[in-house]
Design an enzyme around this catalytic site. Structure first.
Site, short mmCIF file in Angstrom:
data_model
loop_
_atom_site.label_atom_id
_atom_site.label_comp_id
_atom_site.label_asym_id
_atom_site.label_seq_id
_atom_site.Cartn_x
_atom_site.Cartn_y
_atom_site.Cartn_z
N LYS A 31 0.84 -1.29 0.03
CA LYS A 31 -0.07 -0.10 -0.01
C LYS A 31 0.78 1.30 -0.14
O LYS A 31 0.30 2.31 -0.70
CB LYS A 31 -0.92 0.03 1.17
CG LYS A 31 -1.96 -1.13 1.33
CD LYS A 31 -2.73 -1.39 0.24
CE LYS A 31 -3.71 -2.81 0.37
NZ LYS A 31 -4.10 -3.40 -0.91
N ARG A 80 -8.86 -6.50 -9.26
CA ARG A 80 -9.50 -7.66 -9.33
C ARG A 80 -10.94 -7.13 -9.52
O ARG A 80 -11.23 -5.88 -9.67
CB ARG A 80 -9.41 -8.62 -8.16
CG ARG A 80 -9.72 -7.74 -7.10
CD ARG A 80 -10.14 -9.04 -5.93
NE ARG A 80 -10.03 -8.17 -4.67
CZ ARG A 80 -11.07 -7.12 -4.17
NH1 ARG A 80 -12.37 -7.31 -4.94
NH2 ARG A 80 -11.14 -6.89 -3.05
N GLU A 122 -10.15 3.16 -5.22
CA GLU A 122 -11.10 3.32 -3.80
C GLU A 122 -10.48 4.52 -3.27
O GLU A 122 -9.14 4.74 -3.05
CB GLU A 122 -10.76 2.18 -2.67
CG GLU A 122 -11.34 0.94 -3.37
CD GLU A 122 -11.48 -0.03 -2.19
OE1 GLU A 122 -12.39 -1.09 -2.42
OE2 GLU A 122 -10.80 0.02 -1.11
#
Lengths: 73, 444
Positions: free
Chosen positions: B116, B290, B273
């Site tokens: 991340k 995905r 996101e």
């Protein structure tokens, strides 16, 4: 006084047992960790005390409301 | 196009992929654990292979066995679904090394977005809006405290290799920080075999808004607008909808994100996101490389079959042949995730489906499930029982339709969160579109 039963809140598997008979535990201390549906759910001591027995083994399947441990009365 | 695709997953998503493959005229191969031998998706596929005992590590996560089946059945591609091995770059590489196409972004993208802090750095470099955060935290308490002080309290501690909200902890001051960092490291180590954590500014009551992306192998990326997934419990989504209510600048943000990904060369399906703060600012959260669980919401409002589209671009087709020239949002769609769980404490509730009667499907109502009456929900897999998606001309209409469908959803033998979903759908805050990530806990 009778020993205090600690029951599983869920159906799942016993992932890790953290306490053994004779160990002192504080209220809300984790006695063991269950695993169900990709979640780890701790089983906690309902009050301060000493573990009297652990009635399951790591890897065992447990049902909701099943006895998993007891605290000395 | 491929001749035969191995679907390396189970349940509702396996059924969904098999359906898309049938539509494309591609043979499908299902795999199943001992717990899933009688599941509908197994019967729906053209071929099916047993891959091992019920625990996921012995079946759906067993890379050797999956590759063995791929070779045995002569598949020329593999679809990973979501969860399990879908974001495992090592597995994607092994699939490619075995001579199959991995239906998803290239392994380098799975890797780039999987860690991340590296993903944040890459995205920030290309102009993606970003809230304050740290790099990977070192072991020294003084260093950890200094990083938090630079960002400003409250902060959120997050595992760098994480997902599913596991190990995410908030801290309001330095004392809480150091204890929480230790706990988060322990949880991350256990769940992801990687104890590295980092900090992000904790936003108060943010909204979770995400953007659907699709890229091809020829340098093109387009977006399919946004979804609002603010209604979450334990950092996991419960209700998702499109479009995001009252976010007029969402399409502009979607276009900006697509332009950044095109510049980078992103090459299959993915979701960016973001959090939307009360100040109206978007900030990058992470990218999922995905298919998402909630893809159907986007399919309902755009009319695009996302699963078929990701298969076609993986086979080498260009975006302009796969997607319509103009994509627009028609009406409003809302998805409810029906979980096998206690509706108050959100604890898992596996058991027998003595009665299982999902609402009837129609053009305006879609139901995706891997279960059927008489089957058992085992403790081995995630708690998702079914996804119910309603589509109507207006948001109010979609809420009413979803609520009515859920009222007719009969489940006996286990506990479900249907009553909880109904409480959210009926709440004033949700009806007003005043959603935020703390709403579910407030309505619990």
């Amino acid at each position: 006084m009778a020993d205090l039963p600690i029951k599983s809140e869920i159906s799942g598997n016993v992932w890790k047992i953290l306490k053994a008979p004779g160990d002192a535990v504080a209220e809300e201390e984790t006695v063991m960790i269950l695993e169900s549906m990709k979640m780890e759910i701790p089983v906690m001591a309902p009050r301060d005390g000493v573990v009297a027995s652990i009635t399951v083994a790591e890897g065992d399947a447990v049902a909701e409301d099943q006895l998993v441990a007891t605290l000395k009365g | 196009m491929f001749n035969k695709v191995l679907v390396a997953n189970r349940g509702a998503v396996a059924a969904r992929v098999v359906r898309a493959l049938r539509l494309l005229g591609v043979r499908s191969v299902a795999v199943y654990s001992e717990a899933d031998a009688a599941a509908d998706y197994v019967a729906a596929a053209d071929e099916a292979y047993a891959i091992g005992p019920a625990p996921a590590r012995d079946s759906y996560l067993n890379q050797d066995r999956l590759l063995e089946v791929a070779a045995q059945c002569g598949a020329d591609a593999l679809h990973p679904g979501y969860g399990f091995l879908s974001e495992n770059a090592g597995f994607a590489r092994r699939v490619e090394a075995a001579g199959l196409v991995f239906i998803g972004p290239s392994p380098r993208w799975i890797e780039a977005m999987g860690e991340k802090t590296a993903a944040r750095a890459l995205m920030a470099k290309h102009g993606m809006p970003m809230a304050a955060g740290s790099g990977l935290l070192g072991a020294e308490p003084a260093e950890v405290a200094a990083a938090a002080a630079r960002i400003g309290y409250p902060v959120l501690i997050k595992p760098a290799a994480g997902g599913g909200g596991i190990g995410m902890l908030a801290a309001a001051d330095e004392t809480a920080l150091l204890a929480a960092v230790e706990r988060s490291r322990a949880m991350a180590s256990r769940s992801f075999s990687n104890a590295q954590v980092y900090l992000e500014k904790l936003m108060e009551r943010p909204r979770h808004v995400e953007f659907q992306m699709l890229g091809d192998r020829h340098g093109n990326v387009r977006h399919l607008f946004e979804r609002d997934c603010s209604v979450q419990r334990r950092h996991q989504k419960v209700i998702e909808e499109a479009p995001a209510p009252g976010v007029g600048k969402a399409p502009a943000m979607a276009a900006e994100a697509a332009a950044i990904l095109a510049q980078l060369g992103y090459d299959n399906i993915g979701t960016v996101e973001m959090l939307l703060g009360a100040d109206g600012q978007f900030s990058f959260l992470e990218m999922n490389t995905r298919l998402q669980v909630e893809h159907a919401v986007t399919e309902m409002v755009t009319g695009v079959d996302l699963v078929a589209a990701m298969v076609r671009v993986a086979a080498g087709e260009t975006l302009d042949t796969v997607l319509p020239a103009e994509i627009s949002v028609q009406g409003h769609a809302i998805e409810a995730r029906v979980y096998a769980e206690d509706p108050v404490r959100f604890l898992p509730s596996p058991g027998p489906l003595n009665r299982f009667r999902p609402p009837a499907e129609s053009a305006a109502l879609r139901v995706e499930t891997g279960y059927r009456e008489g089957m058992a929900v085992t403790p081995h897999y995630d708690p998702l029982l079914a996804k119910v998606i309603a589509h109507a001309p207006t948001r109010d209409g979609a809420i009413a339709q979803l609520s009515e469908a859920l009222a007719g959803f009969e489940v006996q033998g286990i506990k479900t969160n249907i009553a909880f979903i109904q409480r959210v759908l009926g709440s004033e805050a949700f009806r007003a579109g005043a959603v935020h990530t703390g709403l579910a806990t407030e309505l619990k």
